[in-house]
Design a protein around this motif. Structure first.
Motif, PDB file in Angstrom:
ATOM      1  N   SER A  79       0.813  -1.209   0.000  1.00 25.79           N
ATOM      2  CA  SER A  79       0.000   0.000   0.000  1.00 25.79           C
ATOM      3  C   SER A  79       0.850   1.264   0.000  1.00 25.79           C
ATOM      4  N   ALA A  80       2.107   1.151   0.432  1.00 24.44           N
ATOM      5  CA  ALA A  80       3.021   2.290   0.423  1.00 24.44           C
ATOM      6  C   ALA A  80       3.790   2.393  -0.879  1.00 24.44           C
ATOM      7  N   MET A  81       3.547   1.487  -1.794  1.00 23.10           N
ATOM      8  CA  MET A  81       4.243   1.457  -3.076  1.00 23.10           C
ATOM      9  C   MET A  81       3.343   2.104  -4.121  1.00 23.10           C
ATOM     10  N   VAL A  82       3.865   3.110  -4.827  1.00 22.50           N
ATOM     11  CA  VAL A  82       3.104   3.793  -5.855  1.00 22.50           C
ATOM     12  C   VAL A  82       3.699   3.471  -7.218  1.00 22.50           C
ATOM     13  N   LYS A  83       3.063   3.979  -8.277  1.00 22.85           N
ATOM     14  CA  LYS A  83       3.467   3.605  -9.633  1.00 22.85           C
ATOM     15  C   LYS A  83       4.904   3.994  -9.950  1.00 22.85           C
ATOM     16  N   THR A  84       5.429   5.027  -9.271  1.00 19.47           N
ATOM     17  CA  THR A  84       6.783   5.486  -9.557  1.00 19.47           C
ATOM     18  C   THR A  84       7.829   4.907  -8.630  1.00 19.47           C
ATOM     19  N   THR A  85       7.434   4.119  -7.644  1.00 21.04           N
ATOM     20  CA  THR A  85       8.401   3.590  -6.680  1.00 21.04           C
ATOM     21  C   THR A  85       9.512   2.836  -7.405  1.00 21.04           C
ATOM     22  N   PRO A  86      10.757   3.280  -7.258  1.00 21.89           N
ATOM     23  CA  PRO A  86      11.849   2.612  -7.973  1.00 21.89           C
ATOM     24  C   PRO A  86      12.314   1.371  -7.226  1.00 21.89           C
ATOM     25  N   PRO A  87      12.961   0.460  -7.922  1.00 22.17           N
ATOM     26  CA  PRO A  87      13.519  -0.707  -7.232  1.00 22.17           C
ATOM     27  C   PRO A  87      14.720  -0.313  -6.387  1.00 22.17           C
ATOM     28  N   GLY A  88      15.018  -1.163  -5.444  1.00 24.21           N
ATOM     29  CA  GLY A  88      16.207  -0.996  -4.617  1.00 24.21           C
ATOM     30  C   GLY A  88      16.727  -2.370  -4.249  1.00 24.21           C
ATOM     31  N   ARG A  89      17.740  -2.394  -3.423  1.00 24.42           N
ATOM     32  CA  ARG A  89      18.271  -3.689  -2.999  1.00 24.42           C
ATOM     33  C   ARG A  89      17.193  -4.440  -2.217  1.00 24.42           C
ATOM     34  N   GLY A  90      16.946  -5.675  -2.620  1.00 27.24           N
ATOM     35  CA  GLY A  90      15.878  -6.473  -2.044  1.00 27.24           C
ATOM     36  C   GLY A  90      14.662  -6.564  -2.934  1.00 27.24           C
ATOM     37  N   SER A  91      14.517  -5.617  -3.885  1.00 30.42           N
ATOM     38  CA  SER A  91      13.396  -5.686  -4.822  1.00 30.42           C
ATOM     39  C   SER A  91      13.575  -6.879  -5.763  1.00 30.42           C
ATOM     40  N   ARG A  92      12.460  -7.390  -6.249  1.00 28.07           N
ATOM     41  CA  ARG A  92      12.515  -8.454  -7.239  1.00 28.07           C
ATOM     42  C   ARG A  92      12.567  -7.836  -8.629  1.00 28.07           C
ATOM     43  N   LEU A  93      13.555  -8.248  -9.419  1.00 29.05           N
ATOM     44  CA  LEU A  93      13.722  -7.744 -10.773  1.00 29.05           C
ATOM     45  C   LEU A  93      13.259  -8.792 -11.776  1.00 29.05           C
ATOM     46  N   LEU A  94      12.896  -8.342 -12.952  1.00 33.01           N
ATOM     47  CA  LEU A  94      12.292  -9.197 -13.973  1.00 33.01           C
ATOM     48  C   LEU A  94      13.212  -9.303 -15.181  1.00 33.01           C
ATOM     49  N   CYS A  95      13.086 -10.404 -15.910  1.00 30.24           N
ATOM     50  CA  CYS A  95      13.842 -10.562 -17.150  1.00 30.24           C
ATOM     51  C   CYS A  95      12.917 -11.123 -18.221  1.00 30.24           C
ATOM     52  N   LEU A  96      13.328 -10.974 -19.470  1.00 36.66           N
ATOM     53  CA  LEU A  96      12.522 -11.437 -20.595  1.00 36.66           C
ATOM     54  C   LEU A  96      12.958 -12.791 -21.118  1.00 36.66           C
ATOM     55  N   GLU A  97      14.221 -13.123 -20.938  1.00 29.06           N
ATOM     56  CA  GLU A  97      14.742 -14.393 -21.454  1.00 29.06           C
ATOM     57  C   GLU A  97      14.333 -15.524 -20.518  1.00 29.06           C
ATOM     58  N   GLU A  98      13.417 -16.391 -20.984  1.00 27.31           N
ATOM     59  CA  GLU A  98      12.914 -17.512 -20.202  1.00 27.31           C
ATOM     60  C   GLU A  98      12.460 -17.055 -18.812  1.00 27.31           C
ATOM     61  N   PRO A  99      11.527 -16.129 -18.758  1.00 25.20           N
ATOM     62  CA  PRO A  99      11.098 -15.616 -17.450  1.00 25.20           C
ATOM     63  C   PRO A  99      10.405 -16.691 -16.625  1.00 25.20           C
ATOM     64  N   ASP A 100      10.786 -16.783 -15.370  1.00 20.65           N
ATOM     65  CA  ASP A 100      10.159 -17.763 -14.474  1.00 20.65           C
ATOM     66  C   ASP A 100       9.577 -17.074 -13.250  1.00 20.65           C
ATOM     67  N   ASP A 101       9.308 -15.774 -13.373  1.00 16.24           N
ATOM     68  CA  ASP A 101       8.809 -15.008 -12.245  1.00 16.24           C
ATOM     69  C   ASP A 101       7.285 -15.037 -12.205  1.00 16.24           C
ATOM     70  N   VAL A 102       6.744 -14.613 -11.087  1.00 19.28           N
ATOM     71  CA  VAL A 102       5.295 -14.623 -10.887  1.00 19.28           C
ATOM     72  C   VAL A 102       4.592 -13.662 -11.844  1.00 19.28           C
ATOM     73  N   ILE A 103       5.186 -12.512 -12.117  1.00 23.00           N
ATOM     74  CA  ILE A 103       4.526 -11.501 -12.950  1.00 23.00           C
ATOM     75  C   ILE A 103       4.279 -12.039 -14.351  1.00 23.00           C
ATOM     76  N   HIS A 104       5.302 -12.588 -14.985  1.00 26.20           N
ATOM     77  CA  HIS A 104       5.109 -13.124 -16.337  1.00 26.20           C
ATOM     78  C   HIS A 104       4.220 -14.365 -16.324  1.00 26.20           C
TER      79      HIS A 104
END
Length: 321
Positions: A79-104
């Motif tokens: 709830s404290a995260m808004v559309k512009t909140t940037p990633p930082g250490r500990g954030s989950r990052l995404l990739c396009l090559e064979e993505p195995d993350d929850v978002i994709h």
């Protein structure tokens, strides 16, 4: 590489987004197409039935935020995260090559011609009269802020019509913005707005002429937009058939239009991937949004979400999770 297609309503940007995504996928490498237009037609242009469309990202913002924030100690809750909140250490990052993350896994589906499709989703009955469409497009901004994309990997975004893209920092999240313009005065008017708004942010733009009928149309566009005119697509019977729902493959496309798509791809590949600018502007727009509205909305000082030791891009620091 990330490319946005923008233009006035009816310019053909959704059709060109779909054609470019198909063409780029046919050349190899992962391609994700994202429908970020309030009028959700990209799936149809990619040959998808309504029943096969993915879950709308805009309707699941809390779930997306909860995943992306990961163990980032600077973000206290979704709830404290808004559309512009940037990633930082500990954030989950995404990739396009064979993505195995929850978002994709939850929000992307394969289309018949190869690109994956993600959608923000349309307005619902609950949104009418009380919600702004940018609340849904914020899911795309969060996605791009947390994405590590490299050479030979592509995100193609069909943006909402006109200069409305400038209502958020999303317009800075691309390696190239293509403005689709018909050879008319109305067609180039959005180009002038976009050019002027983008000039202060080093946003690379180029113009794609569409629905061109002959040399006179090309000359008109060249007179109006000058060196920003990258390429023109001819009026196409094959594209009209695709828009009417008839069977379509890239082999049906006229050779001149195939060459135009190839030129667009080569121009995109030639862009410099500027992670420093990307990170600097992500922080800049986050701080502006925090001061303008987000601090009041969340009851927190969201400037504290900026991790000064986080480095944007595929580096050792940014990959720490």
């Amino acid at each position: 590489m990330r490319v946005a297609f923008v233009g006035k309503g009816g310019s053909g940007k959704t059709t060109l987004s779909a054609l470019f995504a198909r063409y780029t996928a046919s050349r190899g490498g992962p391609v994700t197409a994202i429908d970020a237009d309030i009028n959700q037609h990209l799936g149809m242009a990619l040959g998808m039935a309504d029943s096969a469309l993915p879950r709308p990202m805009g309707a699941h913002l809390t779930e997306i935020k909860e995943y992306l924030r990961g163990d980032n100690p600077r973000i206290s809750s979704a709830s404290a995260m808004v559309k512009t909140t940037p990633p930082g250490r500990g954030s989950r990052l995404l990739c396009l090559e064979e993505p195995d993350d929850v978002i994709h896994a939850r929000f992307a589906v394969a289309t018949p011609d190869g690109p994956r499709l993600m959608v923000t989703g349309p307005f619902s009955d609950d949104d009418l009269g009380v919600a702004c469409y940018h609340s849904k497009v914020g899911a795309v901004e969060l996605y791009l802020n947390h994405l590590l994309d490299g050479a030979g990997e592509y995100v193609v975004v069909d943006m909402t019509a006109g200069a409305d893209s400038f209502a958020s920092g999303l317009f800075t999240r691309f390696d190239l913005t293509l403005l689709v313009a018909e050879p008319t005065r109305q067609g180039v008017s959005v180009y002038r707005q976009y050019r002027d708004y983008a000039a202060d942010y080093d946003v690379p733009i180029a113009v794609v002429g569409n629905k061109v009928h002959g040399p006179g149309d090309v000359e008109f566009l060249r007179e109006q937009v000058g060196k920003d005119l990258l390429v023109c697509l001819e009026h196409s019977a094959a594209i009209r058939a695709m828009e009417q729902g008839r069977p379509f493959t890239l082999e049906d496309l006229e050779p001149a239009n195939v060459r135009a798509l190839d030129k667009i791809l080569k121009h995109l590949d030639a862009q410099e991937k500027d992670w420093e600018r990307f990170g600097r502007q992500a922080v800049q727009f986050h701080l502006r949004n925090a001061e303008a509205w987000a601090n009041r909305a969340t009851g927190q000082d969201l400037a504290a979400q900026v991790d000064p030791d986080f480095v944007f891009g595929p580096t050792r620091v940014s990959l720490l999770r």
